[in-house]
Design an enzyme around this catalytic site. Structure first.
Site, mmCIF file in Angstrom:
data_model
loop_
_atom_site.group_PDB
_atom_site.id
_atom_site.type_symbol
_atom_site.label_atom_id
_atom_site.label_comp_id
_atom_site.label_asym_id
_atom_site.label_seq_id
_atom_site.Cartn_x
_atom_site.Cartn_y
_atom_site.Cartn_z
ATOM 1 N N GLN A 229 -2.420 -2.062 7.661
ATOM 2 C CA GLN A 229 -2.962 -3.445 7.703
ATOM 3 C C GLN A 229 -3.569 -3.958 6.605
ATOM 4 O O GLN A 229 -3.745 -3.235 5.590
ATOM 5 C CB GLN A 229 -3.613 -3.970 9.080
ATOM 6 N N GLY B 252 4.018 -1.120 8.907
ATOM 7 C CA GLY B 252 5.130 -0.773 8.441
ATOM 8 C C GLY B 252 4.917 -0.501 6.961
ATOM 9 O O GLY B 252 4.747 -1.606 6.378
ATOM 10 N N HIS B 253 5.255 0.571 6.372
ATOM 11 C CA HIS B 253 5.211 0.630 5.080
ATOM 12 C C HIS B 253 6.633 1.037 4.259
ATOM 13 O O HIS B 253 7.326 1.663 4.857
ATOM 14 C CB HIS B 253 4.169 1.963 4.392
ATOM 15 N N LYS C 217 0.881 -1.072 0.035
ATOM 16 C CA LYS C 217 0.062 -0.062 -0.004
ATOM 17 C C LYS C 217 0.995 1.406 -0.058
ATOM 18 O O LYS C 217 0.484 2.253 -0.502
ATOM 19 C CB LYS C 217 -1.081 0.068 1.311
ATOM 20 N N LYS D 164 3.735 1.660 -1.223
ATOM 21 C CA LYS D 164 4.334 2.382 -2.721
ATOM 22 C C LYS D 164 3.144 2.966 -3.511
ATOM 23 O O LYS D 164 3.553 3.860 -4.144
ATOM 24 C CB LYS D 164 4.880 0.869 -3.160
#
Ligand code: GDP
Length: 425
Positions: free
Chosen positions: A223, A40-41, A16, A18
């Site tokens: 999430q 954590g992206h 998500k 990106k």
């Protein structure tokens, strides 16, 4: 120009971050709607790799205002640390806004998260131990402290004293654990509060003003919708609603203001922590997917469980969130497979079901009904146009479109910003 929601359609880590980063280039605002520092992206750009936990993934676009909405729970030290680290790398964080209604994750929440998980022993949920669950529990039981409390030392002292007292009682009497020291916590919070003070506003007002002014607003969920507290595999779920409805609630956007719901799905399944995963692959194929997809947690380093694309779960999340466009990511991970599985049903006892059953025992004992399609066995990482994708891949995507009832608009063929195909471009 109303709002666009970007949500994960599986168990999180769908990429998500990106997509949000890419679409933020044409947006005025990115609002994070739910979750805490357990998210954590990863965003990979020319300037390097950025791992974001609380800060919205639009932050790498200098013109974009980034908002942490009321539905997020904030561990202040993590947020301040993340903002400082971004500033040190030359990222402009002056567009950051934080909801005065967002709840705080405090050290006793973290401590309780760890102790509760230990107590569950083999039934542990596999939380990231960041304290988000206990913070959301306090929010629901009307014990939470919010960002607005932080800015008033007298209010903070009064409310914090009551909570520290109650939590210390719990920590010592139930778990025999060390108490939390009030004065140290209070002064730490006051110091951190000064750093965020200029960013704290009623974000729902700012978001509504932006929508009213016709600005493009992106709402980013953390999430994935299979971890939704109502429709996920309870209790192996997160404590908020990472769905389109949850996105509206957490960001302060009305459902009628939503123009598009982008469901981000990876081309296979992964799941972190405990809980049922009928399409899980515990063999060499699962390991190859893990290696190729670099499926280890961004913050925890934990290996993710892997499996074929679970079309039963994906159909549920697509329908319940009214997905209007699919972003299919990490397609390149499947480049080497001669045939590719899709889980199209769960066999529970003598029956095949095509929805996600509520009872975990049913789901735990379920075996996947697999449907195999031919792989494309070609490198896709250099492809930049939808029409240039291998025929077998287009067929795989069309199979998924039929099952999910929404068109594939974006295709991810690698981690870089540029490795994203927009079918309409
Ligand atoms: P998020 O939490 O949904 O933003 O996802 P994560 O950042 O946890 O995980 C996605 C991972 O896959 C990150 O390491 C991304 O850099 C990477 N990624 C995203 N899209 C693609 C893609 O299309 N192909 C590949 N190979 N990696 C991708």
């Amino acid at each position: 120009m109303p709002a666009t929601i970007i949500m994960g359609g599986q168990w999180g880590d769908e990429g998500k971050g990106k997509l949000t980063d890419a679409l933020a280039a044409n947006a005025a605002m990115v609002v994070r709607a739910n979750g805490g520092s357990n998210a954590g992206h990863t965003v990979q750009t020319r300037h390097g790799t950025f791992k974001l936990r609380l800060v919205p993934s639009g932050i790498l676009n200098p013109r974009v205002r980034c908002v942490i909405g009321a539905g997020v729970v904030i561990e202040l030290a993590t947020l301040v640390g993340e903002l400082r680290a971004l500033q040190e790398r030359g990222i402009d964080t002056s567009g950051m806004l934080i909801s005065d209604r967002a709840h705080l994750v405090l050290p006793f929440h973290k401590r309780l998260d760890e102790l509760e998980e230990l107590r569950r022993e083999q039934d542990e949920i596999g939380t990231t131990l960041n304290g988000n669950g206990p913070a959301y529990a306090d929010k629901a039981s009307r014990h939470g402290l919010r960002v607005c409390d932080l800015l008033h030392p007298g209010v903070l002292r009064r409310k914090l004293a009551i909570e520290v007292d109650a939590k210390n009682h719990h920590l010592s009497k139930v778990f025999g654990a060390e108490p939390i020291r009030f004065e140290a916590l209070y002064s730490d919070l006051l110091e951190l509060a000064e750093f965020v003070r200029p960013m704290v506003v009623p974000t729902e007002v700012v978001v509504q003003d932006a929508i009213e002014a016709g600005e493009r607003v992106i709402v980013e969920c953390a999430q994935g919708a299979m971890l939704d507290i109502d429709y996920g595999t309870y209790p192996f779920v997160t404590s908020s609603s990472p769905t389109a409805a949850g996105a509206c609630q957490g960001a302060g956007v009305a459902p009628s203001q939503v123009e598009a719901v982008i469901g981000v799905y990876k081309a296979y399944s992964t799941r972190v922590g405990g809980g049922p995963m009928p399409a899980e692959l515990l063999d060499d194929t699962g390991e190859l997917i893990r290696q190729r997809g670099r499926e280890w947690g961004v913050n925890t380093g934990r290996p993710r469980r892997t499996g074929w694309f679970d079309a039963v779960a994906a159909r549920q999340t697509s329908r319940l969130s009214g997905v209007t466009e699919i972003a299919m990511t990490l397609v390149d991970v499947l480049d080497v497979f001669e045939s590719i599985g899709l889980c199209t049903g769960y066999r529970v006892g003598d029956e095949v079901v095509n929805h996600v059953p509520a009872l975990l025992d049913d789901l735990d004992g379920a075996t996947p009904e697999l449907h195999f399609v031919p792989g494309w066995t070609k490198d896709t990482t250099e492809i930049r146009a939808f029409s240039a994708l291998p025929t077998q891949l287009i067929q795989y995507l069309s199979e998924i479109e039929t099952r999910l009832g929404a068109p594939v608009r974006y295709v991810g063929v690698g981690p870089d910003r540029e490795q994203l195909i927009d079918r309409r471009a």
